[in-house]
Motif scaffolding. Structure first.
Motif, PDB file in Angstrom:
ATOM      1  N   TYR A 109       3.683  10.942  -7.771  1.00 21.08           N
ATOM      2  CA  TYR A 109       3.546   9.392  -7.809  1.00 21.08           C
ATOM      3  C   TYR A 109       3.539   8.460  -6.742  1.00 21.08           C
ATOM      4  O   TYR A 109       3.877   9.351  -5.614  1.00 21.08           O
ATOM      5  CB  TYR A 109       5.026   9.183  -8.852  1.00 21.08           C
ATOM      6  N   PRO A 110       3.239   7.460  -6.689  1.00 18.27           N
ATOM      7  CA  PRO A 110       3.226   6.684  -5.383  1.00 18.27           C
ATOM      8  C   PRO A 110       4.572   6.613  -4.518  1.00 18.27           C
ATOM      9  O   PRO A 110       5.416   6.428  -5.355  1.00 18.27           O
ATOM     10  CB  PRO A 110       2.549   5.222  -5.838  1.00 18.27           C
ATOM     11  N   VAL A 111       4.404   6.486  -3.385  1.00 15.36           N
ATOM     12  CA  VAL A 111       5.515   6.302  -2.573  1.00 15.36           C
ATOM     13  C   VAL A 111       5.229   5.176  -1.498  1.00 15.36           C
ATOM     14  O   VAL A 111       4.169   4.990  -0.986  1.00 15.36           O
ATOM     15  CB  VAL A 111       5.921   7.336  -1.791  1.00 15.36           C
ATOM     16  N   ILE A 112       5.872   4.162  -1.518  1.00 12.62           N
ATOM     17  CA  ILE A 112       5.858   2.895  -0.752  1.00 12.62           C
ATOM     18  C   ILE A 112       7.057   2.753   0.456  1.00 12.62           C
ATOM     19  O   ILE A 112       8.199   3.217  -0.140  1.00 12.62           O
ATOM     20  CB  ILE A 112       5.898   1.613  -1.401  1.00 12.62           C
ATOM     21  N   GLN A 145      -0.022   7.056  -0.155  1.00  5.26           N
ATOM     22  CA  GLN A 145      -1.100   7.966  -0.673  1.00  5.26           C
ATOM     23  C   GLN A 145      -2.362   7.217  -0.373  1.00  5.26           C
ATOM     24  O   GLN A 145      -3.568   7.476  -0.893  1.00  5.26           O
ATOM     25  CB  GLN A 145      -0.879   8.422  -1.876  1.00  5.26           C
ATOM     26  N   LYS A 189       0.865  -1.285  -0.114  1.00  2.00           N
ATOM     27  CA  LYS A 189       0.008  -0.040   0.112  1.00  2.00           C
ATOM     28  C   LYS A 189       0.921   1.094   0.247  1.00  2.00           C
ATOM     29  O   LYS A 189       1.710   1.371   0.630  1.00  2.00           O
ATOM     30  CB  LYS A 189      -0.877  -0.027   1.298  1.00  2.00           C
ATOM     31  N   SER A 190       0.714   2.086  -0.906  1.00  2.00           N
ATOM     32  CA  SER A 190       1.379   3.295  -0.967  1.00  2.00           C
ATOM     33  C   SER A 190       1.068   4.356   0.131  1.00  2.00           C
ATOM     34  O   SER A 190       0.081   4.192   0.781  1.00  2.00           O
ATOM     35  CB  SER A 190       1.145   4.114  -2.381  1.00  2.00           C
ATOM     36  N   ILE A 193       7.547   4.952  -9.105  1.00  2.00           N
ATOM     37  CA  ILE A 193       7.037   4.536  -7.784  1.00  2.00           C
ATOM     38  C   ILE A 193       8.230   4.407  -7.004  1.00  2.00           C
ATOM     39  O   ILE A 193       9.255   4.005  -7.171  1.00  2.00           O
ATOM     40  CB  ILE A 193       6.900   2.814  -7.899  1.00  2.00           C
ATOM     41  N   LEU A 224      -0.602  -0.931  -4.678  1.00  2.00           N
ATOM     42  CA  LEU A 224       0.138  -1.337  -5.705  1.00  2.00           C
ATOM     43  C   LEU A 224       0.709  -2.770  -5.779  1.00  2.00           C
ATOM     44  O   LEU A 224       1.168  -3.085  -4.906  1.00  2.00           O
ATOM     45  CB  LEU A 224       1.208  -0.393  -5.722  1.00  2.00           C
TER      46      LEU A 224
END
Length: 182
Positions: A120-123, A50, A47-48, A98, A54
């Motif tokens: 953009y997504p951050v994990i 945000q 889960k990102s 990512i 993903l």
């Protein structure tokens, strides 16, 4: 003594010269090319920051770059504006970055994302993610920035350790967006 050195050098040349010619003959032979498939993208699911789930499966058909970074890393921070601009430019063409926060503070990450305008997504990279991606590098993921470029067909296009310029990122993005050769 000088004569002894000359004899040694002459002897060494006599021994190695045929070997060098053999190497030249080998180099002149045509190399048979074989089609090699690039490896599949490392598998992950997370889960990102945000709130988006993903995974390799949810990204199927999309080109992406997984970029391991640290908010504490000056080189990583320098790349972010270029990544934000390129995300904006290529998102509608089926590409995304990512961000994988490596050895970072999860509590301060939302503020970091907001302050840098990350689009953009951050994990948060956990052990499973580090293992999955680290298998592609002899020593594993040990430094940042490190990126993994994945093509639309789910194949690993490249792994690059070190900071990238905007132009280098764009070149990698274009490579990931190419139609797969079947």
């Amino acid at each position: 003594m000088q004569l002894f050195r000359s004899i040694l050098i002459a002897g060494a040349l006599a021994i190695t010269t045929p070997a060098l010619h053999a190497l030249d003959a080998e180099a002149a032979k045509p190399v048979q090319k074989t089609a090699m498939k690039t490896p599949l993208a490392p598998q992950f699911s997370a889960k990102s920051m945000q709130g988006t789930l993903l995974s390799t499966q949810t990204l199927a058909g999309k080109a992406y770059i997984v970029n391991f970074f640290g908010s504490w890393c000056p080189y990583c921070r320098k790349e972010i504006p270029d990544m934000v601009a390129l995300q904006e430019k290529y998102e509608k063409k089926g590409f995304t970055f990512i961000g994988m926060a490596y050895k970072d503070n999860e509590q301060s990450m939302p503020d970091f994302i907001r302050e840098h305008g990350i689009n953009y997504p951050v994990i948060m990279a956990d052990e499973a993610i580090l293992y999955s991606f680290g298998r592609q590098i002899p020593e594993g993921v040990r430094s940042v920035p490190t990126l993994f470029a994945i093509s639309r067909d789910g194949r690993l296009v490249s792994v690059i350790i070190g900071a990238q310029t905007k132009e280098e990122f764009e070149s990698i993005i274009l490579e990931t967006l190419k139609k797969p050769v079947r």
